[in-house]
Design a protein around this motif. Structure first.
Motif, short mmCIF file in Angstrom:
data_model
loop_
_atom_site.label_atom_id
_atom_site.label_comp_id
_atom_site.label_asym_id
_atom_site.label_seq_id
_atom_site.Cartn_x
_atom_site.Cartn_y
_atom_site.Cartn_z
N ILE A 162 0.78 -1.34 -0.04
CA ILE A 162 0.01 -0.04 -0.03
C ILE A 162 0.96 1.04 0.14
CG2 ILE A 162 -1.62 1.33 1.28
CD1 ILE A 162 -2.99 -1.28 0.07
N ILE A 163 0.46 2.35 -0.89
CA ILE A 163 1.28 3.60 -0.83
C ILE A 163 0.41 4.60 -0.66
CG2 ILE A 163 2.84 4.91 -2.48
CD1 ILE A 163 3.27 2.40 -4.30
N PRO A 164 0.58 5.28 0.61
CA PRO A 164 -0.02 6.27 0.99
C PRO A 164 0.08 7.57 0.43
CG PRO A 164 1.27 5.87 2.76
CD PRO A 164 1.53 4.75 1.61
N VAL A 165 -0.67 8.25 -0.04
CA VAL A 165 -0.30 9.62 -0.68
C VAL A 165 -1.47 10.54 -0.37
CG1 VAL A 165 -0.41 10.93 -3.05
CG2 VAL A 165 0.44 8.75 -2.99
N GLU A 166 -0.93 11.65 0.54
CA GLU A 166 -1.88 12.59 1.16
C GLU A 166 -2.80 11.62 2.04
OE1 GLU A 166 -3.51 15.52 -1.63
OE2 GLU A 166 -1.19 15.96 -2.13
N ASP A 167 -4.38 11.89 1.79
CA ASP A 167 -5.32 11.24 2.57
C ASP A 167 -5.78 9.88 1.62
OD1 ASP A 167 -5.14 13.12 4.72
OD2 ASP A 167 -6.69 14.22 3.47
N GLU A 168 -5.12 9.49 0.60
CA GLU A 168 -5.58 8.69 -0.20
C GLU A 168 -4.68 7.48 0.03
OE1 GLU A 168 -8.33 8.49 -1.67
OE2 GLU A 168 -8.60 10.81 -1.70
N LYS A 169 -5.19 5.93 -0.27
CA LYS A 169 -4.35 4.90 -0.66
C LYS A 169 -4.43 4.23 -1.69
CE LYS A 169 -6.45 2.53 2.46
NZ LYS A 169 -6.90 1.37 3.77
N TYR A 170 -3.25 3.78 -2.17
CA TYR A 170 -2.90 2.96 -3.52
C TYR A 170 -2.39 1.75 -3.50
CZ TYR A 170 -4.03 7.80 -5.20
OH TYR A 170 -4.69 8.95 -5.48
N ALA A 171 -2.86 0.77 -4.04
CA ALA A 171 -2.21 -0.26 -4.02
C ALA A 171 -1.12 -0.65 -5.12
CB ALA A 171 -3.31 -1.51 -3.92
N LEU A 172 -0.09 -1.35 -4.97
CA LEU A 172 0.76 -1.81 -5.99
C LEU A 172 0.25 -3.52 -6.13
CD1 LEU A 172 3.32 -1.34 -7.68
CD2 LEU A 172 4.62 -2.32 -6.02
N LEU A 173 -0.24 -3.54 -7.48
CA LEU A 173 -0.62 -4.98 -7.50
C LEU A 173 0.22 -5.66 -8.53
CD1 LEU A 173 -4.59 -3.89 -8.22
CD2 LEU A 173 -3.34 -4.70 -5.91
#
Length: 108
Positions: free
Chosen positions: A30-41
């Motif tokens: 999981i890569i947090p950016v500001e208040d959002e979360k993104y997944a490396l899949l």
């Protein structure tokens, strides 16, 4: 699927394209950016499945490159996580955050 490569703690995400084809991915991080979360899949491919490299579907599965995508994690109305395609701006921000994480890990 390549079950021997997976742990029971691995999160498997199923992505569906416009044609209804399903692709399976393992959540690598999981890569947090500001208040959002993104997944490396990372794509999960069955080594025994011959079509994975000969289907000519244009999905890139015939390439030797690893199948990696970035997805934004959003919470749907039912309170469940959904994985959606990030905007170009979000994608660039995630790339920068990922590079910063890698740089930090290399320092340790």
């Amino acid at each position: 699927m390549a079950e021997d490569m997976m742990n029971e703690d691995d999160i498997v995400v199923v992505m569906t394209d416009e044609a209804g084809n399903e692709y399976y991915y393992r959540e690598e991080m999981i890569i947090p950016v500001e208040d959002e979360k993104y997944a490396l899949l990372v794509g999960i491919h069955d080594e025994d499945e011959e079509h994975a490299h000969t289907c000519g579907c244009g999905c890139g599965c015939e390439d030797d490159d690893e199948d990696v995508i970035i997805a934004k994690i959003v919470t749907n109305e039912d309170g469940e996580d959904e994985y959606v395609e990030p905007t170009d701006e979000e994608f660039e921000a995630v790339q920068q955050a990922y590079n910063a994480l890698v740089d930090e890990a290399e320092k340790d």
